[in-house]
Design a protein around this motif. Structure first.
Motif, PDB file in Angstrom:
ATOM      1  N   ALA A  30       0.842  -1.213   0.000  1.00 32.04           N
ATOM      2  CA  ALA A  30       0.000   0.000   0.000  1.00 32.04           C
ATOM      3  C   ALA A  30       0.870   1.252   0.000  1.00 32.04           C
ATOM      4  O   ALA A  30       0.575   2.233  -0.695  1.00 32.04           O
ATOM      5  N   ILE A  31       1.965   1.227   0.745  1.00 34.32           N
ATOM      6  CA  ILE A  31       2.873   2.391   0.793  1.00 34.32           C
ATOM      7  C   ILE A  31       3.534   2.576  -0.571  1.00 34.32           C
ATOM      8  O   ILE A  31       3.633   3.682  -1.092  1.00 34.32           O
ATOM      9  N   SER A  32       3.954   1.474  -1.158  1.00 33.28           N
ATOM     10  CA  SER A  32       4.576   1.528  -2.479  1.00 33.28           C
ATOM     11  C   SER A  32       3.570   2.042  -3.523  1.00 33.28           C
ATOM     12  O   SER A  32       3.911   2.864  -4.378  1.00 33.28           O
ATOM     13  N   ASP A  33       2.317   1.598  -3.422  1.00 34.75           N
ATOM     14  CA  ASP A  33       1.274   2.041  -4.366  1.00 34.75           C
ATOM     15  C   ASP A  33       1.044   3.549  -4.279  1.00 34.75           C
ATOM     16  O   ASP A  33       0.563   4.163  -5.223  1.00 34.75           O
ATOM     17  N   LYS A  34       1.366   4.129  -3.142  1.00 36.45           N
ATOM     18  CA  LYS A  34       1.210   5.590  -2.994  1.00 36.45           C
ATOM     19  C   LYS A  34       2.384   6.354  -3.609  1.00 36.45           C
ATOM     20  O   LYS A  34       2.468   7.571  -3.506  1.00 36.45           O
ATOM     21  N   GLY A  35       3.323   5.614  -4.192  1.00 32.36           N
ATOM     22  CA  GLY A  35       4.421   6.267  -4.903  1.00 32.36           C
ATOM     23  C   GLY A  35       5.672   6.483  -4.073  1.00 32.36           C
ATOM     24  O   GLY A  35       6.618   7.119  -4.536  1.00 32.36           O
ATOM     25  N   HIS A  36       5.693   5.951  -2.848  1.00 37.34           N
ATOM     26  CA  HIS A  36       6.890   6.109  -2.021  1.00 37.34           C
ATOM     27  C   HIS A  36       7.921   5.053  -2.386  1.00 37.34           C
ATOM     28  O   HIS A  36       7.567   3.926  -2.726  1.00 37.34           O
ATOM     29  N   ASN A 209      -0.665  -1.654  10.333  1.00 38.64           N
ATOM     30  CA  ASN A 209      -1.297  -0.439   9.825  1.00 38.64           C
ATOM     31  C   ASN A 209      -0.653   0.834  10.346  1.00 38.64           C
ATOM     32  O   ASN A 209      -0.709   1.881   9.702  1.00 38.64           O
ATOM     33  N   LEU A 212       1.724   2.339   7.905  1.00 34.67           N
ATOM     34  CA  LEU A 212       1.077   3.149   6.868  1.00 34.67           C
ATOM     35  C   LEU A 212       0.679   4.511   7.453  1.00 34.67           C
ATOM     36  O   LEU A 212       0.902   5.555   6.836  1.00 34.67           O
ATOM     37  N   GLN A 213       0.099   4.491   8.648  1.00 34.85           N
ATOM     38  CA  GLN A 213      -0.294   5.751   9.292  1.00 34.85           C
ATOM     39  C   GLN A 213       0.907   6.676   9.458  1.00 34.85           C
ATOM     40  O   GLN A 213       0.812   7.892   9.275  1.00 34.85           O
ATOM     41  N   LEU A 216       1.696   8.388   6.380  1.00 33.32           N
ATOM     42  CA  LEU A 216       0.690   9.422   6.101  1.00 33.32           C
ATOM     43  C   LEU A 216       0.802  10.599   7.073  1.00 33.32           C
ATOM     44  O   LEU A 216       0.050  11.558   6.997  1.00 33.32           O
TER      45      LEU A 216
END
Ligand code: UTP
Length: 228
Positions: A30-36, A209, A212-213, A216
């Motif tokens: 999910a973190i990678s999908d956000k472009g990080h 999680n 991820l938080q 963010l």
């Protein structure tokens, strides 16, 4: 962001199951999908400590104990890279240069473990953060931040939301720096992050999680920075 995540072996292997590896893998995806862009440095956990204890029984040197424990971090890292599927290369590089090259030349998540005796994977994380010019190092551990005393031993321990590197160093300098016992963060790693002005976030990663938080910006742990 360029992120180095120091992922405690106790989190990943504390419950040694496929499901647990998948829980952490989903968050990293999910973190990678956000472009990080991410390097995940995987720790040794209980299995590394078990090996160190056996080596202790025949008075092995600290070098030997570290050397053996590093191999276990590689095994954990390889298993985690496999859990990430197409998001990571299966090959685990074991030198700083190769890891940095992999990071620079590939869009996938880079996964690695320990590198050299005399440090923990937190030290590796700090060195890699310097090498890639990371924005932040996230130390996912099994306590919810930095406290003024050990929260597992003192119910009245207070958690810090922010610390400077100097304050953090003072708190953890009482910790022993030995195989299997590098504590909350590696002292040499703190010097590097301070010199390079790279923030360090210590979070409770028992719930993946939270990682991820943290990315963010909604972290509940302790942020360590120059504080100026
Ligand atoms: P960890 O980074 O998991 O160490 O590496 P730790 O802080 O003792 O354990 P956690 O964070 O609670 O899981 C496991 C062991 O591997 C060796 C050290 O002996 C370390 O304690 N190691 C790791 C090295 O010698 N060099 C490295 O680069 C990494």
């Amino acid at each position: 962001m360029r992120i180095v995540l120091s992922l405690g072996g106790s989190l990943l292997t504390g419950i040694f199951s496929s499901d647990n590896f998948v829980r952490y893998a989903e968050v990293i995806k999910a973190i990678s999908d956000k472009g990080h862009k991410l390097i995940v440095v995987v720790g040794g956990g209980k299995i590394a400590r078990d090996y160190i204890n056996v080596a202790d029984g025949f008075n092995a040197s600290d070098f030997d104990k570290d050397y053996v424990a590093i191999k276990l971090t590689w095994a954990n890292a390889a298993l985690f890279a496999s859990a990430l599927g197409d998001y990571a290369e299966t090959k685990i590089n074991i030198s700083y240069d190769d890891i940095v090259e992999q990071f620079n030349n590939c869009d996938k998540v880079v996964v690695c473990g320990g590198i050299a005796p005399g440090q923990s994977t937190d030290g590796v994380s700090a060195k890699l953060a310097r090498a890639i010019g990371a924005d932040i190092v996230i130390n996912a551990t099994d306590v919810s931040g930095v406290y003024d005393s050990d929260p597992r031993l003192n119910v009245n321990a207070n958690k810090f939301e922010n610390l400077t590197f100097d304050q953090f160093r003072k708190i953890i300098s009482k910790n022993e720096q030995a195989p299997g016992k590098y504590g909350l963060f590696d002292l040499a790693g703190i010097d590097i992050l301070q010199d390079e002005n790279i923030d360090l976030l210590v979070i409770d990663g028992t719930n993946p999680n939270e990682i991820l938080q943290a990315v963010l910006g909604e972290y509940k742990g302790t942020l360590i920075s120059l504080g100026e």
